[in-house]
Design a protein around this motif. Structure first.
Motif, PDB file in Angstrom:
ATOM      1  N   ARG A  34     -18.516  18.944 -21.791  1.00 17.36           N
ATOM      2  CA  ARG A  34     -18.694  19.942 -20.728  1.00 17.36           C
ATOM      3  C   ARG A  34     -20.152  20.380 -20.618  1.00 17.36           C
ATOM      4  O   ARG A  34     -20.597  20.806 -19.559  1.00 17.36           O
ATOM      5  CB  ARG A  34     -17.789  21.150 -20.977  1.00 17.36           C
ATOM      6  CG  ARG A  34     -17.895  22.211 -19.890  1.00 17.36           C
ATOM      7  CD  ARG A  34     -16.603  22.964 -19.688  1.00 17.36           C
ATOM      8  NE  ARG A  34     -16.786  24.084 -18.794  1.00 17.36           N
ATOM      9  CZ  ARG A  34     -16.846  24.018 -17.469  1.00 17.36           C
ATOM     10  NH1 ARG A  34     -16.714  22.856 -16.858  1.00 17.36           N
ATOM     11  NH2 ARG A  34     -17.019  25.106 -16.736  1.00 17.36           N
ATOM     12  N   TYR A  37     -21.765  18.412 -17.840  1.00 15.14           N
ATOM     13  CA  TYR A  37     -21.383  18.957 -16.532  1.00 15.14           C
ATOM     14  C   TYR A  37     -22.211  20.210 -16.228  1.00 15.14           C
ATOM     15  O   TYR A  37     -22.755  20.357 -15.133  1.00 15.14           O
ATOM     16  CB  TYR A  37     -19.883  19.280 -16.505  1.00 15.14           C
ATOM     17  CG  TYR A  37     -19.480  20.145 -15.341  1.00 15.14           C
ATOM     18  CD1 TYR A  37     -19.376  19.601 -14.063  1.00 15.14           C
ATOM     19  CD2 TYR A  37     -19.247  21.504 -15.507  1.00 15.14           C
ATOM     20  CE1 TYR A  37     -19.036  20.398 -12.977  1.00 15.14           C
ATOM     21  CE2 TYR A  37     -18.905  22.302 -14.431  1.00 15.14           C
ATOM     22  CZ  TYR A  37     -18.806  21.747 -13.167  1.00 15.14           C
ATOM     23  OH  TYR A  37     -18.488  22.543 -12.095  1.00 15.14           O
ATOM     24  N   GLN A  41     -24.915  21.070 -13.300  1.00 15.93           N
ATOM     25  CA  GLN A  41     -24.817  22.251 -12.436  1.00 15.93           C
ATOM     26  C   GLN A  41     -26.138  23.028 -12.434  1.00 15.93           C
ATOM     27  O   GLN A  41     -26.611  23.457 -11.387  1.00 15.93           O
ATOM     28  CB  GLN A  41     -23.680  23.165 -12.900  1.00 15.93           C
ATOM     29  CG  GLN A  41     -22.302  22.640 -12.621  1.00 15.93           C
ATOM     30  CD  GLN A  41     -22.069  22.402 -11.144  1.00 15.93           C
ATOM     31  OE1 GLN A  41     -21.932  21.268 -10.718  1.00 15.93           O
ATOM     32  NE2 GLN A  41     -22.052  23.438 -10.356  1.00 15.93           N
ATOM     33  N   ARG A 183     -20.696  13.997  -9.143  1.00 20.39           N
ATOM     34  CA  ARG A 183     -21.597  14.921  -9.824  1.00 20.39           C
ATOM     35  C   ARG A 183     -21.532  16.290  -9.151  1.00 20.39           C
ATOM     36  O   ARG A 183     -21.591  16.409  -7.937  1.00 20.39           O
ATOM     37  CB  ARG A 183     -23.024  14.395  -9.758  1.00 20.39           C
ATOM     38  CG  ARG A 183     -24.056  15.290 -10.418  1.00 20.39           C
ATOM     39  CD  ARG A 183     -25.420  14.601 -10.341  1.00 20.39           C
ATOM     40  NE  ARG A 183     -26.470  15.435 -10.870  1.00 20.39           N
ATOM     41  CZ  ARG A 183     -27.261  16.213 -10.132  1.00 20.39           C
ATOM     42  NH1 ARG A 183     -27.126  16.230  -8.816  1.00 20.39           N
ATOM     43  NH2 ARG A 183     -28.207  16.940 -10.683  1.00 20.39           N
ATOM     44  N   ARG A 187     -14.951  21.245 -12.564  1.00 23.54           N
ATOM     45  CA  ARG A 187     -14.051  20.615 -13.546  1.00 23.54           C
ATOM     46  C   ARG A 187     -13.218  21.654 -14.210  1.00 23.54           C
ATOM     47  O   ARG A 187     -13.544  22.716 -14.468  1.00 23.54           O
ATOM     48  CB  ARG A 187     -14.872  19.881 -14.594  1.00 23.54           C
ATOM     49  CG  ARG A 187     -15.549  18.669 -14.028  1.00 23.54           C
ATOM     50  CD  ARG A 187     -16.232  17.900 -15.128  1.00 23.54           C
ATOM     51  NE  ARG A 187     -16.993  16.838 -14.496  1.00 23.54           N
ATOM     52  CZ  ARG A 187     -17.772  16.035 -15.149  1.00 23.54           C
ATOM     53  NH1 ARG A 187     -17.903  16.138 -16.433  1.00 23.54           N
ATOM     54  NH2 ARG A 187     -18.423  15.102 -14.546  1.00 23.54           N
TER      55      ARG A 187
END
Length: 187
Positions: A34, A37, A41, A183, A187
């Motif tokens: 994570r 991710y 972001q 992308r 999630r």
């Protein structure tokens, strides 16, 4: 604090949102997928924010603030360093040995930059600029973020007029790439 208002309110809101992403990353163990991710972001938000600042905030600083050229040049240099860090981070997974080193560097670079803007640049700009001009700049920044790139482009121009001409095209390409690869999706 939400988006809207004058340029200082808008950019300060962006700062808080990125800091929240950083806090989420720091709460996760190293190697956690994570974290990748969240790094993506943060990159998306930071690139959009930086492009908008380079298009509208820093030209205003150059125009209105005493010694504005030197101040804006320093801020643009900060952006260039952070953008290179984001570019270096872009292809790495959370399990890569360099990932956490680069994330830590990015957090330090951004936190120092935010502190400088909020404690120095923003007060100088507020003092030198009329409220209605700050409101107009806020609208321009919000508009620029909608079409700005979402990926780091260290070699792209960072000063007008070329940045204003090229950023929307790069932004379109980035958003297409993001849509194809997934992308930035929640999630």
């Amino acid at each position: 604090m939400g988006h809207g208002g004058d340029v200082i309110q808008e950019l300060t809101t962006d700062h808080r949102e990125v800091e929240e992403i950083f806090a989420q990353m720091e709460a996760l163990p190293m190697g956690n997928s994570r974290r990748k991710y969240l790094a993506d972001q943060a990159t998306i938000e930071l690139v959009r924010h930086s492009v908008a600042e380079e298009m509208h905030l820093y030209p205003a600083v150059r125009h209105y603030v005493r010694d504005g050229d030197a101040i804006a040049d320093r801020e643009v240099q900060d952006h260039a360093e952070a953008e290179q860090t984001m570019k270096d981070l872009e292809g790495l997974g959370a399990d890569d040995p360099r990932f956490d080193e680069l994330v830590g560097r990015l957090m330090r670079e951004i936190r120092e930059h935010v502190t400088d803007e909020e404690q120095n640049l923003f007060p100088l700009l507020r003092e030198a600029t009329k409220p209605e001009e700050l409101e107009q700049l806020g609208e321009k920044v919000r508009s620029a973020k909608k079409t700005a790139p979402t990926r780091p482009h260290p070699a792209a121009p960072d000063k007008p007029p070329l940045n204003k001409l090229l950023a929307p095209g790069a932004g379109l390409v980035d958003r297409i790439r993001d849509a194809v690869t997934g992308r930035g999706r929640t999630r």
